[in-house]
Scaffold this motif. Structure first.
Motif, PDB file in Angstrom:
ATOM      1  N   PRO A 183       0.803  -1.224   0.000  1.00 56.47           N
ATOM      2  CA  PRO A 183       0.000   0.000   0.000  1.00 56.47           C
ATOM      3  C   PRO A 183       0.840   1.281   0.000  1.00 56.47           C
ATOM      4  O   PRO A 183       0.413   2.300  -0.548  1.00 56.47           O
ATOM      5  N   GLU A 205       1.498   1.110   9.213  1.00 55.81           N
ATOM      6  CA  GLU A 205       0.140   0.895   9.714  1.00 55.81           C
ATOM      7  C   GLU A 205      -0.604   2.183  10.070  1.00 55.81           C
ATOM      8  O   GLU A 205      -1.774   2.362   9.679  1.00 55.81           O
ATOM      9  N   LEU A 238      -5.670   0.357   4.346  1.00 58.11           N
ATOM     10  CA  LEU A 238      -6.084  -1.052   4.265  1.00 58.11           C
ATOM     11  C   LEU A 238      -5.786  -1.829   5.547  1.00 58.11           C
ATOM     12  O   LEU A 238      -5.941  -3.046   5.586  1.00 58.11           O
ATOM     13  N   ARG A 239      -5.353  -1.135   6.592  1.00 52.85           N
ATOM     14  CA  ARG A 239      -4.889  -1.866   7.783  1.00 52.85           C
ATOM     15  C   ARG A 239      -6.021  -2.664   8.425  1.00 52.85           C
ATOM     16  O   ARG A 239      -7.200  -2.281   8.370  1.00 52.85           O
TER      17      ARG A 239
HETATM   18  S1  SF4 Z   1      -2.221  -3.735   5.106  1.00 50.22           S
HETATM   19 FE1  SF4 Z   1      -1.268  -3.924   7.092  1.00 50.22          FE
HETATM   20  S2  SF4 Z   1       0.716  -4.905   6.708  1.00 50.22           S
HETATM   21 FE2  SF4 Z   1      -0.042  -4.137   4.754  1.00 50.22          FE
HETATM   22  S3  SF4 Z   1       0.890  -2.118   4.602  1.00 50.22           S
HETATM   23 FE3  SF4 Z   1      -1.142  -1.803   5.478  1.00 50.22          FE
HETATM   24  S4  SF4 Z   1      -0.775  -1.819   7.659  1.00 50.22           S
HETATM   25 FE4  SF4 Z   1       1.039  -2.696   6.720  1.00 50.22          FE
END
Ligand code: SF4
Ligand SMILES: Nc1ncnc2c1ncn2[C@@H]1O[C@H](COP(=O)(O)OP(=O)(O)O)[C@@H](O)[C@H]1O
Ligand SMILES: [Mg+2]
Length: 352
Positions: free
Chosen positions: A284, A321, A326-327
């Protein structure tokens, strides 16, 4: 059929990459405690290849370059390995740049690995004529060389960097040159040891095999930037140089790099072939950089919200994060490892 057993193919210099980083880590003492601007970085750079190291300001890109050049600030601690197989005067097939003594480091700088910086004014001496500075760079590695030969080599270096009227420019001071010409003079100086007639093996001279360019076009306007990128591409072709191109701008890297490594808070978060990473970013953060690049986005730019975390206060899990749209809860639990995201493509995200 008899197949020879090669115990460690990476030690066959013909097969070894030009640079192989294994777990490169740099720690620096600050008033707020130790920080780790380069954290467990591993990648390879093949002979003649161009790798773009991309990330926002403060992600440790310059520190990584300085570690390879042996120019870290005083008090810095460095761990890991940086195997280099392009040392001209070394009888060893590969040297670990991080384990070299001071004299060996000086020998490697400029002769085997050349580096250019974002702002040539800080790297060039303001009270010394451009030609004299290039002459000094040549003399540093070839002390016995005659005045006439140095003069010839200075003009050849300026010409190679496409500096018009090299004899006139050589007599000028850095402030008398435009930003673009200063950057060309800087490139000429960095590659001054790279002369066709220079001795190549086991001697004082030799050809640099690697050029590290740290944000070389960031201070320039777009037209001049394009000319410098074209010059770098031509030098790569003509001299067979590998290029480690450092930038905060994915749009620039798209123009110069065969492969991309994206850095965030000291760690590599995505690597892969440029085309693949730009077309299908899997992290991301990379996707965010793409949406924020004026050269790659035709519709409205979307800057990534927030800022790179302070290296003294990194989140416990994924460093991206706090900024990631998308976290999910488990992102905060532990830092993700680099995961396989396709042929030659990796990303440090639990969604991969
Ligand atoms: S989805 Fe989760 S692991 Fe992937 S970049 Fe975003 S915060 Fe980090
Ligand atoms: N000489 C120094 N002493 C202490 N910290 C430094 C020094 N130089 C850089 N840093 C810190 O190291 C981190 C990485 O810096 P740098 O490598 O310059 O990032 P980038 O080149 O990606 O912008 C930053 O947090 C910066 O503040
Ligand atoms: Mg920098």
């Amino acid at each position: 059929m008899c197949v020879p057993v090669v115990r460690n193919p990476s030690y066959d210099v013909a097969m070894a990459p030009l640079i192989e980083l294994r777990g490169l880590t740099v720690e620096i003492p600050t008033p707020a405690g130790w920080i780790r601007p380069v954290d467990d970085v591993s990648f390879v750079l093949e002979t003649g290849e161009s790798l773009g190291l991309v990330g926002e300001s403060g992600s440790g890109k310059s520190m990584l370059a300085l570690a390879l050049m042996g120019l870290l600030p005083p008090g810095a601690k460095v761990r890991g390995e940086a195997w280099f197989s392009g040392a001209n005067a070394s009888s060893a097939s590969r040297v670990n740049l991080l384990a070299l003594g001071e004299r060996e480091k000086i020998a490697v700088r400029g002769r085997d690995i050349a580096m250019i910086f974002q702002e040539p004014m800080t790297a060039l001496n303001p009270v010394m004529r451009v030609g004299a500075q290039i002459a000094e760079a040549i003399r540093a590695h070839e002390p016995g060389i005659s005045r006439e030969e140095i003069h010839r080599r200075v003009l050849a270096a300026l010409e190679r960097a496409a500096v018009p009227e090299p004899a006139v420019r050589a007599r000028q001071y850095p402030h008398q040159l435009s930003g673009g010409l200063r950057q060309r003079a800087m490139i000429a100086m960095a590659l001054a040891g790279n002369d066709e007639s220079a001795p190549r093996e086991n001697g004082a001279g030799g050809k640099p095999r690697l050029l590290i360019a740290d944000e070389p076009t960031t201070a320039l306007d777009v037209t001049v930037q394009k000319q410098i990128l074209e010059l770098l591409a031509q030098l790569r072709r003509d001299l067979g140089l590998a290029l480690l191109f450092i930038t905060h701008d994915l749009g620039v890297v798209a123009q110069v790099a065969d492969r991309i490594a994206v850095s965030y808070a000291g760690r590599i978060v995505e690597t892969g072939p440029s085309r693949e990473v730009l077309a299908r970013p899997r992290h991301p953060y990379t996707a965010g950089l793409l949406r924020a690049s004026p050269q790659l986005v035709r519709h409205k730019l979307e800057p990534i919200p927030g800022a790179v975390p302070a290296l003294t206060a990194l989140p416990p899990g994924c460093a991206f994060e706090p900024r990631c749209a998308l976290r999910v809860p488990e992102c905060a639990a532990a830092m993700p490892e680099l995961r396989d995201a396709g042929p030659g493509h990796t990303a440090r995200c639990i969604l991969v």
